[in-house]
Write a protein that holds these residues in place. Structure first.
Motif, PDB file in Angstrom:
ATOM      1  N   LEU A  46       6.871   3.575  -9.223  1.00 54.92           N
ATOM      2  CA  LEU A  46       6.846   2.090  -9.030  1.00 54.92           C
ATOM      3  C   LEU A  46       5.806   1.338  -9.736  1.00 54.92           C
ATOM      4  N   ARG A  47       6.015   0.122 -10.269  1.00 52.57           N
ATOM      5  CA  ARG A  47       5.212  -0.442 -10.814  1.00 52.57           C
ATOM      6  C   ARG A  47       4.567  -1.870 -10.408  1.00 52.57           C
ATOM      7  N   TYR A  48       5.667  -2.520  -9.569  1.00 52.59           N
ATOM      8  CA  TYR A  48       5.606  -3.986  -9.089  1.00 52.59           C
ATOM      9  C   TYR A  48       6.127  -3.871  -7.881  1.00 52.59           C
TER      10      TYR A  48
ATOM     11  N   ARG B  61       0.790  -0.960  -0.040  1.00 54.04           N
ATOM     12  CA  ARG B  61      -0.080  -0.024  -0.049  1.00 54.04           C
ATOM     13  C   ARG B  61       1.065   1.312  -0.079  1.00 54.04           C
ATOM     14  N   ALA B  62       1.730   1.228   0.788  1.00 58.99           N
ATOM     15  CA  ALA B  62       2.828   2.361   0.895  1.00 58.99           C
ATOM     16  C   ALA B  62       3.323   2.662  -0.259  1.00 58.99           C
ATOM     17  N   LEU B  63       3.895   1.605  -0.810  1.00 58.84           N
ATOM     18  CA  LEU B  63       4.877   1.715  -1.945  1.00 58.84           C
ATOM     19  C   LEU B  63       4.153   1.984  -3.447  1.00 58.84           C
ATOM     20  N   ALA B  64       3.061   1.782  -3.283  1.00 64.88           N
ATOM     21  CA  ALA B  64       1.772   1.784  -4.371  1.00 64.88           C
ATOM     22  C   ALA B  64       1.641   3.534  -4.624  1.00 64.88           C
TER      23      ALA B  64
ATOM     24  N   LEU C 180       9.968  -2.392  -7.977  1.00 63.72           N
ATOM     25  CA  LEU C 180      10.517  -2.106  -9.398  1.00 63.72           C
ATOM     26  C   LEU C 180       9.600  -1.157 -10.111  1.00 63.72           C
ATOM     27  N   PRO C 181      10.182  -0.475 -10.905  1.00 63.32           N
ATOM     28  CA  PRO C 181       9.551   0.656 -11.973  1.00 63.32           C
ATOM     29  C   PRO C 181       8.811  -0.044 -13.093  1.00 63.32           C
TER      30      PRO C 181
END
Lengths: 362, 362
Positions: free
Chosen positions: A149-151, A141-144, A176-177
């Motif tokens: 970033l894509r994955y 959730r945080a990285l989204a 990863l992007p």
């Protein structure tokens, strides 16, 4: 007679050459069960043990500590940046990943699964496993939020033979992007199948596998564990939600609690059948910020490590599996059975350090 | 700062994360050079030792024995069917390899590289290595007669850590009724590049790599050894003919003799730099009965094994390489250098068995 199988979704080719192998008992290996139990619960120079928080970079998340200060003891699950990252955070901007070389933008994090050194997924109480899943969920959730970033790739290496360099129980996450090639191939192939047949190919696989039952390892409530038709190695096991769900991160708290129970049962089943086996597991799920996808279905792939990949696999892209998946599943069902499947602390007896560890330090 | 590289031909993604590694000396490993020299030249229960010919299936080819009877001693290189084949010969007929499962038609053979137990590619005299290459060549020619076969995959696993189960020096060959996926992907990609640019992308890569020189490991006459731009592991080395040649099996006897000399030099160079390293090598070449292809270029890929593939590689299809290819090549050139590059028997001293072996019995 060896047989060539093609995975119906990924197209991966596997040669099933059962004659090359001895009986499942031999493959199941000489490692006894539960060596983690002979490790101490605290190791002075382990950066992941409770009390050693100063040995890691500053934490990104801690669960179970309540209102106490960050980077102190009292947590039950803790997430920190990897000290030796494979990818590093970068300023958010659009970048062109078709070019031949880029700085590796992203994030590389460690999910410390327990304050105790001598636990592993099979010996975590269900509530602890649930916290691990919650940590995966929260970090995704945080990285989204980071548009670059894509994955988020979540994975776990258990024991040195499976690539672990630190024995304290931990998973890792690499953000990863772009969607990594293996996931992209799987998604593209699932999408083609969906266009052709109008339904999710993973849902179809679940239905067919459960109807026949031969390759089912464990069924429990909302989840199925099965050995895929074209398994790459003897005990490769996939865990899938029975209802269609493209992203693990659509899974609500109740689903995670049920999954934690299910995984605990499965890990103990595998430990009874195979002993203290080295393994990897990893999550394949929809990319960040995907709308619900009708053609994809998240799953965990769990690969107990048997033997070393040789030149043939590397050169051809074809795996050789020395056990028929149907035989491997029957073996796990038979040898993994227990009278009482519920979790009890006495399933696991921590004691003084005596023997080489599960997941060697290195 | 980690960097993402994409192989210009295969499209393979690699994360170069040099910070994760120690110095090349550490990666080069603690294994000392030349442990093969401490093995005996004959082992009673080794099926591949001269004198034990009755322990293998009947031979398919023997070089150097002259007119003596088959399956007797006196050979210098010997080819036998693998006793535990991954694929088996079948009646010739057209089969549909798009279907999900087939019997694994093909051939699985062992190329015994020397009558002596304690040799390895780095310690074979040039003439012996030439016979090994001749055996590859002759078996390919023989198998090309079988119309049901489409590809011969030649590979070698050195030491148990690289998947070898028998320590006597040997390569293997698996013949398949289709082009294996990894080779097909490489060929398709090379074909696209050829259509776009009008020249073989491998020829272009050779030219560019030699012009810059940074990733060249060894140049000698008709052959170049280089570390590819997006190497998957620290010392991955490719050996290519400098002149365009799509199939190894177009290589005439004179070319094989030169390649044998070149490989010997390269193996000794790697041994000086890395010690008695486990490795795999394999041949990527045009499919059986191909006309000369303008877009493809045969090559040997040699992968010294450093560490274990973990969950990230398995889940994502992306490799993490802990050393910059330019640094790795410089290290091999520097540490692999010798005053005198020619082969001499005294480079290699067989002695009594003392220590654990190169390529463990198993």
């Amino acid at each position: 007679m060896p047989e060539i199988r093609r995975d119906p979704i990924s197209g991966q080719l596997v040669i099933i050459a059962a004659e090359r192998s001895r009986r499942p008992e031999a493959l199941a290996g000489a490692v006894g069960p539960g060596r983690c139990g002979s490790l101490p619960s605290y190791v002075e120079n382990c950066p992941f043990c409770a009390g050693n928080e100063r040995m890691t970079p500053r934490e990104l998340l801690a669960l179970g500590r309540g209102t106490a200060a960050a980077d102190a003891a009292g947590w039950r699950v803790r997430v920190v940046p990897n000290k030796y990252p494979a990818v590093v955070p970068q300023q958010e901007r659009e970048r062109d990943f078709r070019a031949a070389s880029q700085p590796a933008c992203g994030a590389h994090e460690v999910i410390i699964e327990s304050p105790e050194h001598n636990r592993h997924p099979g010996s975590l109480p269900p509530r602890q496993m649930e916290l691990v899943l919650e940590a995966y969920w929260r970090r995704e959730r945080a990285l989204a939020q980071k548009r670059c970033l894509r994955y988020v790739q979540i994975f776990r290496n258990y024991r040195r033979e499976a690539g672990a360099s630190i024995e304290h129980p931990h998973s890792q996450l690499i953000a990863l992007p772009f969607v990594p090639p293996a996931v992209r191939l799987e998604m593209e192939s699932a999408h083609r199948a969906y266009l052709e047949e109008g339904s999710c190919p993973f849902c179809r696989m679940l239905e067919e596998t459960n109807a026949c039952g031969e390759r089912v390892v464990l069924n429990g409530g909302a989840y199925t564990a099965l050995i895929p038709y074209a398994a790459r190695s003897p005990f490769e096991t996939w865990i899938l939600p029975r209802r269609h769900e493209a992203s693990f991160f659509e899974t609500a708290a109740a689903g995670r609690a049920e999954l934690a129970l299910f995984l605990g049962k499965l890990f103990r089943m595998l430990a009874r059948a195979l002993g203290d086996y080295p393994y990897n597991y990893y999550l394949h799920t929809a990319p960040l910020r995907s709308a619900p996808l009708p053609h994809y279905h998240w799953h965990l792939e769990l690969i107990p490590r048997a033997g070393v990949e040789g030149g043939f696999e590397m050169s051809s892209g074809i795996y050789i599996n020395t056990m028929r998946p149907e035989e491997a599943a029957a073996y796990l069902r038979e040898k993994g059975r227990a009278e009482d499947e519920s979790w009890r602390e006495d399933l696991f007896h921590p004691g003084p350090a005596q023997s080489p560890a599960c997941g060697q330090p290195g």
